[in-house]
Design a protein around this motif. Structure first.
Motif, PDB file in Angstrom:
ATOM      1  N   ILE A 149       0.682  -1.270   0.143  1.00 47.09           N
ATOM      2  CA  ILE A 149       0.116   0.035  -0.116  1.00 47.09           C
ATOM      3  C   ILE A 149       0.865   1.331  -0.090  1.00 47.09           C
ATOM      4  N   TYR A 150       1.898   1.202   0.988  1.00 47.88           N
ATOM      5  CA  TYR A 150       3.122   2.393   0.672  1.00 47.88           C
ATOM      6  C   TYR A 150       3.377   2.587  -0.659  1.00 47.88           C
ATOM      7  N   LYS A 151       3.868   1.344  -1.358  1.00 53.87           N
ATOM      8  CA  LYS A 151       4.360   1.624  -2.817  1.00 53.87           C
ATOM      9  C   LYS A 151       3.347   2.161  -3.566  1.00 53.87           C
ATOM     10  N   PHE A 152       2.158   1.704  -3.548  1.00 54.98           N
ATOM     11  CA  PHE A 152       0.985   2.255  -4.225  1.00 54.98           C
ATOM     12  C   PHE A 152       0.428   3.521  -4.030  1.00 54.98           C
ATOM     13  N   THR A 153       0.506   3.929  -2.733  1.00 56.37           N
ATOM     14  CA  THR A 153       0.058   5.471  -2.649  1.00 56.37           C
ATOM     15  C   THR A 153       1.191   6.448  -2.362  1.00 56.37           C
ATOM     16  N   ASN A 154       2.524   5.859  -1.582  1.00 61.50           N
ATOM     17  CA  ASN A 154       3.478   6.834  -1.271  1.00 61.50           C
ATOM     18  C   ASN A 154       3.102   7.575  -0.186  1.00 61.50           C
ATOM     19  N   ASN A 155       2.333   7.054   0.734  1.00 57.41           N
ATOM     20  CA  ASN A 155       1.526   7.632   1.851  1.00 57.41           C
ATOM     21  C   ASN A 155       2.657   7.137   2.959  1.00 57.41           C
ATOM     22  N   LYS A 156       3.160   8.129   3.650  1.00 61.28           N
ATOM     23  CA  LYS A 156       4.349   7.523   4.811  1.00 61.28           C
ATOM     24  C   LYS A 156       3.707   6.872   5.773  1.00 61.28           C
ATOM     25  N   ARG A 157       2.278   6.917   6.129  1.00 61.50           N
ATOM     26  CA  ARG A 157       1.408   6.416   7.163  1.00 61.50           C
ATOM     27  C   ARG A 157       1.747   4.946   6.924  1.00 61.50           C
ATOM     28  N   TYR A 158       1.798   4.385   5.796  1.00 64.03           N
ATOM     29  CA  TYR A 158       1.723   2.885   5.448  1.00 64.03           C
ATOM     30  C   TYR A 158       3.250   2.338   5.763  1.00 64.03           C
ATOM     31  N   LEU A 159       4.090   3.322   5.566  1.00 61.23           N
ATOM     32  CA  LEU A 159       5.331   2.621   5.750  1.00 61.23           C
ATOM     33  C   LEU A 159       5.738   2.861   7.366  1.00 61.23           C
ATOM     34  N   ASP A 160       5.151   3.600   8.171  1.00 62.88           N
ATOM     35  CA  ASP A 160       5.283   3.645   9.379  1.00 62.88           C
ATOM     36  C   ASP A 160       4.662   2.305  10.306  1.00 62.88           C
ATOM     37  N   ALA A 161       3.518   2.089   9.481  1.00 61.95           N
ATOM     38  CA  ALA A 161       2.668   0.713  10.010  1.00 61.95           C
ATOM     39  C   ALA A 161       3.575  -0.293   9.529  1.00 61.95           C
ATOM     40  N   ALA A 162       4.377  -0.388   8.633  1.00 56.84           N
ATOM     41  CA  ALA A 162       5.154  -1.572   8.065  1.00 56.84           C
ATOM     42  C   ALA A 162       6.403  -1.492   9.089  1.00 56.84           C
ATOM     43  N   TYR A 163       7.028  -0.321   9.620  1.00 55.99           N
ATOM     44  CA  TYR A 163       8.093  -0.486  10.433  1.00 55.99           C
ATOM     45  C   TYR A 163       7.392  -0.973  11.910  1.00 55.99           C
ATOM     46  N   ASP A 164       6.417  -0.531  12.344  1.00 54.21           N
ATOM     47  CA  ASP A 164       5.645  -1.029  13.555  1.00 54.21           C
ATOM     48  C   ASP A 164       5.702  -2.474  13.672  1.00 54.21           C
ATOM     49  N   THR A 165       4.831  -2.972  12.522  1.00 53.31           N
ATOM     50  CA  THR A 165       4.993  -4.373  12.231  1.00 53.31           C
ATOM     51  C   THR A 165       6.050  -5.291  12.332  1.00 53.31           C
ATOM     52  N   ALA A 166       7.029  -4.535  11.448  1.00 56.82           N
ATOM     53  CA  ALA A 166       8.326  -5.401  11.547  1.00 56.82           C
ATOM     54  C   ALA A 166       8.840  -5.283  13.159  1.00 56.82           C
ATOM     55  N   GLU A 167       8.516  -4.490  13.951  1.00 53.24           N
ATOM     56  CA  GLU A 167       9.267  -4.427  15.156  1.00 53.24           C
ATOM     57  C   GLU A 167       8.631  -5.505  15.938  1.00 53.24           C
ATOM     58  N   VAL A 168       7.343  -5.682  15.787  1.00 53.12           N
ATOM     59  CA  VAL A 168       6.656  -6.698  16.530  1.00 53.12           C
ATOM     60  C   VAL A 168       6.928  -8.181  16.067  1.00 53.12           C
ATOM     61  N   LEU A 169       7.135  -8.365  14.771  1.00 51.84           N
ATOM     62  CA  LEU A 169       7.594  -9.430  14.090  1.00 51.84           C
ATOM     63  C   LEU A 169       8.984  -9.952  14.565  1.00 51.84           C
ATOM     64  N   ILE A 170       9.791  -8.926  14.875  1.00 56.52           N
ATOM     65  CA  ILE A 170      11.145  -9.417  15.272  1.00 56.52           C
ATOM     66  C   ILE A 170      10.985  -9.587  16.688  1.00 56.52           C
ATOM     67  N   GLY A 171      10.321  -8.925  17.467  1.00 53.98           N
ATOM     68  CA  GLY A 171      10.136  -9.122  18.932  1.00 53.98           C
ATOM     69  C   GLY A 171       9.410 -10.332  19.334  1.00 53.98           C
ATOM     70  N   ASP A 172       8.680 -10.884  18.301  1.00 54.69           N
ATOM     71  CA  ASP A 172       7.863 -12.195  18.689  1.00 54.69           C
ATOM     72  C   ASP A 172       8.787 -13.483  18.317  1.00 54.69           C
ATOM     73  N   ALA A 173      10.096 -13.403  17.912  1.00 56.36           N
ATOM     74  CA  ALA A 173      10.806 -14.201  17.378  1.00 56.36           C
ATOM     75  C   ALA A 173      11.679 -14.821  18.402  1.00 56.36           C
ATOM     76  N   TYR A 174      11.707 -16.097  18.259  1.00 60.18           N
ATOM     77  CA  TYR A 174      12.605 -16.868  19.226  1.00 60.18           C
ATOM     78  C   TYR A 174      13.915 -17.096  18.643  1.00 60.18           C
ATOM     79  N   VAL A 175      14.705 -16.869  19.407  1.00 62.61           N
ATOM     80  CA  VAL A 175      16.309 -16.985  19.205  1.00 62.61           C
ATOM     81  C   VAL A 175      17.067 -18.055  19.837  1.00 62.61           C
ATOM     82  N   HIS A 176      17.489 -18.889  19.048  1.00 64.92           N
ATOM     83  CA  HIS A 176      18.416 -20.024  19.541  1.00 64.92           C
ATOM     84  C   HIS A 176      19.615 -20.287  18.836  1.00 64.92           C
ATOM     85  N   GLN A 177      20.774 -20.231  19.297  1.00 64.49           N
ATOM     86  CA  GLN A 177      21.939 -20.515  18.652  1.00 64.49           C
ATOM     87  C   GLN A 177      22.104 -19.659  17.383  1.00 64.49           C
ATOM     88  N   LYS A 178      21.641 -18.163  17.499  1.00 65.91           N
ATOM     89  CA  LYS A 178      21.870 -17.136  16.585  1.00 65.91           C
ATOM     90  C   LYS A 178      21.038 -17.579  15.406  1.00 65.91           C
TER      91      LYS A 178
END
Length: 82
Positions: free
Chosen positions: A8-37
């Motif tokens: 949606i960001y690429k389609f509209t160039n609306n920064k709001r959707y890029l910000d939502a993508a960053y927030d989603t990435a933070e949650v996605l990374i935070g939900d990950a389980y790390v074991h032996q790198k």
């Protein structure tokens, strides 16, 4: 959701959707389980055994899909730099 916000960001160039993508990435990374790198995402698909979770590897329902979405975000970030 991450790739949806990026599309949606690429389609509209609306920064709001890029910000939502960053927030989603933070949650996605935070939900990950790390074991032996290694990073993986656990999910529980069996509602009869909610205490049981697995780290699926697939693109649609697994760690490969999570990693692929983060790579798409990386490409968007790189494209913004140039």
């Amino acid at each position: 959701m991450l790739e949806h916000f990026l599309s949606i960001y690429k389609f509209t160039n609306n920064k709001r959707y890029l910000d939502a993508a960053y927030d989603t990435a933070e949650v996605l990374i935070g939900d990950a389980y790390v074991h032996q790198k290694l990073r993986r995402w656990h999910t529980s698909w069996n509602r009869h055994e909610p205490e049981t979770s697995d780290a699926y590897i697939g693109l649609y329902q697994g760690s490969a899909g999570c990693a692929a979405s983060l790579l798409v975000l990386n490409q968007v970030i790189i494209s913004l730099m140039f």
